[in-house]
Design a protein around this motif. Structure first.
Motif, mmCIF file in Angstrom:
data_model
loop_
_atom_site.group_PDB
_atom_site.id
_atom_site.type_symbol
_atom_site.label_atom_id
_atom_site.label_comp_id
_atom_site.label_asym_id
_atom_site.label_seq_id
_atom_site.Cartn_x
_atom_site.Cartn_y
_atom_site.Cartn_z
ATOM 1 N N TYR A 109 0.656 -1.466 -0.043
ATOM 2 C CA TYR A 109 0.047 0.402 0.172
ATOM 3 C C TYR A 109 0.991 1.613 0.108
ATOM 4 O O TYR A 109 0.502 2.232 -0.951
ATOM 5 C CB TYR A 109 -0.561 0.136 1.549
ATOM 6 C CG TYR A 109 -1.666 1.303 1.289
ATOM 7 C CD1 TYR A 109 -2.455 1.303 1.175
ATOM 8 C CD2 TYR A 109 -0.772 2.024 2.498
ATOM 9 C CE1 TYR A 109 -3.618 3.159 0.606
ATOM 10 C CE2 TYR A 109 -1.720 3.415 2.686
ATOM 11 C CZ TYR A 109 -2.852 3.597 1.819
ATOM 12 O OH TYR A 109 -3.025 5.142 2.338
ATOM 13 N N ARG A 115 -2.308 5.036 -3.476
ATOM 14 C CA ARG A 115 -2.614 4.552 -2.798
ATOM 15 C C ARG A 115 -4.631 4.533 -1.846
ATOM 16 O O ARG A 115 -4.905 3.482 -1.504
ATOM 17 C CB ARG A 115 -2.048 5.445 -1.212
ATOM 18 C CG ARG A 115 -0.618 5.413 -1.647
ATOM 19 C CD ARG A 115 -0.372 6.211 -0.104
ATOM 20 N NE ARG A 115 0.719 5.876 0.311
ATOM 21 C CZ ARG A 115 1.603 6.047 1.479
ATOM 22 N NH1 ARG A 115 1.187 6.720 1.602
ATOM 23 N NH2 ARG A 115 2.927 6.374 1.153
ATOM 24 N N SER A 118 -5.407 1.560 -4.125
ATOM 25 C CA SER A 118 -4.909 0.228 -3.128
ATOM 26 C C SER A 118 -5.858 0.565 -1.378
ATOM 27 O O SER A 118 -5.091 -0.663 -1.112
ATOM 28 C CB SER A 118 -3.399 0.708 -3.453
ATOM 29 O OG SER A 118 -2.619 0.734 -4.577
ATOM 30 N N LYS A 119 -6.201 0.748 -1.240
ATOM 31 C CA LYS A 119 -7.077 0.720 -0.605
ATOM 32 C C LYS A 119 -7.254 -0.476 0.321
ATOM 33 O O LYS A 119 -7.646 -0.746 1.769
ATOM 34 C CB LYS A 119 -8.140 1.672 0.100
ATOM 35 C CG LYS A 119 -7.748 3.123 0.173
ATOM 36 C CD LYS A 119 -9.349 4.196 0.891
ATOM 37 C CE LYS A 119 -9.163 5.408 0.883
ATOM 38 N NZ LYS A 119 -10.229 6.366 0.702
ATOM 39 N N LEU A 121 -5.353 -3.550 -0.413
ATOM 40 C CA LEU A 121 -4.755 -4.294 1.268
ATOM 41 C C LEU A 121 -4.307 -3.836 2.249
ATOM 42 O O LEU A 121 -4.410 -4.577 3.176
ATOM 43 C CB LEU A 121 -2.714 -3.290 0.602
ATOM 44 C CG LEU A 121 -3.194 -3.913 -1.283
ATOM 45 C CD1 LEU A 121 -1.948 -2.462 -1.990
ATOM 46 C CD2 LEU A 121 -2.834 -4.990 -1.420
#
Length: 354
Positions: A109, A115, A118-119, A121
């Motif tokens: 992450y 990001r 990619s939350k 993750l």
């Protein structure tokens, strides 16, 4: 104050969850021992071949865990995840592998280009930590790592609760520093200072804790105590460029130009491109000493490293102004204003040059 911001290092919590007390104890095999030795020495690339051979010789949960830790440090996330899952399959009670797996997701992450996208993750990390808690609810790193994840999700109250649970099980200085960082985000400065003080007292030879505590003290205006800790940081870790940089900031605030200059020079000698702030600090010291030519030289280096930083542009503008280079000053202050339209100091210089 010379330094521009205080960066919170929540990732210390991720590292803290797997420090020496929870390192694996591999079976007495030469390759596993070599792998562990090189990894603990901060040489993951050198450790990798030994770790791989250790797993080929004995694919135990412990050896797979250590190989995955090395792979994660080298950003080989897919391989690390696969080996940690293999480790858990081989020994479902090997709690370190659960926490390490959660940490791999957090590291992914942190290094993601987007990001926001990619939350998920972080959600995966929390899911793994719930599994870990079912296996061993008294393993402190579970809650330290969970606190880190929750902090990245901006759930600060829950993060504090989780980290305090970790500390209740095992009071680790780096975890206490993580708690202090979250208190900073909440604006609870007294609590942050108290926890950093306790962390440093518990681990007085940890230079990273000294740097963070010294930086926070400086931010809060306690220059003399900040210098005390930052002096100690460079003694403990003379090759640490960040320690020298923060020491320079503290001595600059004290108006000790000689010590500030020495610190900034040491920073750029140790790390010529990582800390452009050091060139700016050195340039500011040289302005105080009225060596405007050398000041401009250092500001130019900072701008070359970070061209879109309006503060760096402003200081190059100031050096040009002091040298009588009106065209150069105008150009740099105009660039600073393009980058930050409300930059009053840059506008003041342009007004003077009219």
């Amino acid at each position: 104050m010379r330094f521009w911001f205080f960066v919170l290092a929540l990732s210390v919590g991720v590292a803290a969850a797997q420090q020496n007390p929870t390192q694996p104890t591999p079976k007495p095999q030469t390759q596993a021992s070599l792998c562990l030795l090189l990894y603990e020495a901060g040489r993951p690339e050198a450790a990798l071949p030994a770790c791989e051979r250790a797993v080929r010789d004995a694919p135990s949960a412990e050896n797979l865990y250590l190989l995955a830790r090395v792979q994660s440090d080298l950003n080989r996330f897919t391989a690390a995840i696969e080996n940690l899952r293999r480790s858990i399959t081989l020994n479902s009670s090997y709690i370190q592998s659960y926490v390490a797996l959660a940490q791999v997701y957090v590291r992914q992450y942190l290094l993601a280009e987007n990001r926001e996208a990619s939350k998920g993750l972080l959600d995966q990390a929390l899911s793994i930590l719930r599994e870990a808690e079912r296996v061993n609810p008294k393993y402190a790193p579970i809650y330290a790592t969970r606190g880190t994840v929750l902090a990245y999700q901006n759930k600060l109250e829950q993060a504090v609760e989780s980290i305090n649970r970790s500390l209740a099980l095992k009071d680790e200085p780096v975890v206490r520093a993580l708690l202090a960082d979250i208190y900073i985000r909440q604006g609870k400065w007294d609590e942050a200072l108290k926890n950093y003080d306790e962390a440093v007292k518990a681990a007085p030879k940890n230079p990273s804790l000294r740097i963070k505590y010294g930086s926070l003290l400086l931010l809060r205006g306690n220059v003399d105590l900040a210098i005390e800790h930052l002096d100690q940081a460079v003694i403990l870790s003379p090759g640490n460029a960040e320690a020298w940089l923060r020491r320079g900031d503290a001595y600059y605030e004290k108006k000790d130009w000689q010590q500030a200059g020495v610190s900034y020079q040491q920073t750029v000698a140790l790390s010529p491109v990582r800390y452009p702030d050091a060139y700016v600090g050195l340039g500011q010291v040289l302005i105080e000493l009225k060596d405007y030519q050398k000041a401009r030289f250092n500001f130019t280096k900072a701008v070359a490293l970070e061209q879109n930083n309006p503060v760096y542009r402003y200081w190059l503008c100031r050096a040009n102004e002091l040298l009588g280079d009106k065209a150069g000053a105008k150009e740099q202050c105009e660039q600073a204003l393009k980058l930050r339209p409300d930059f009053k100091e840059a506008q003041d210089v342009l007004n003077r040059l009219k």
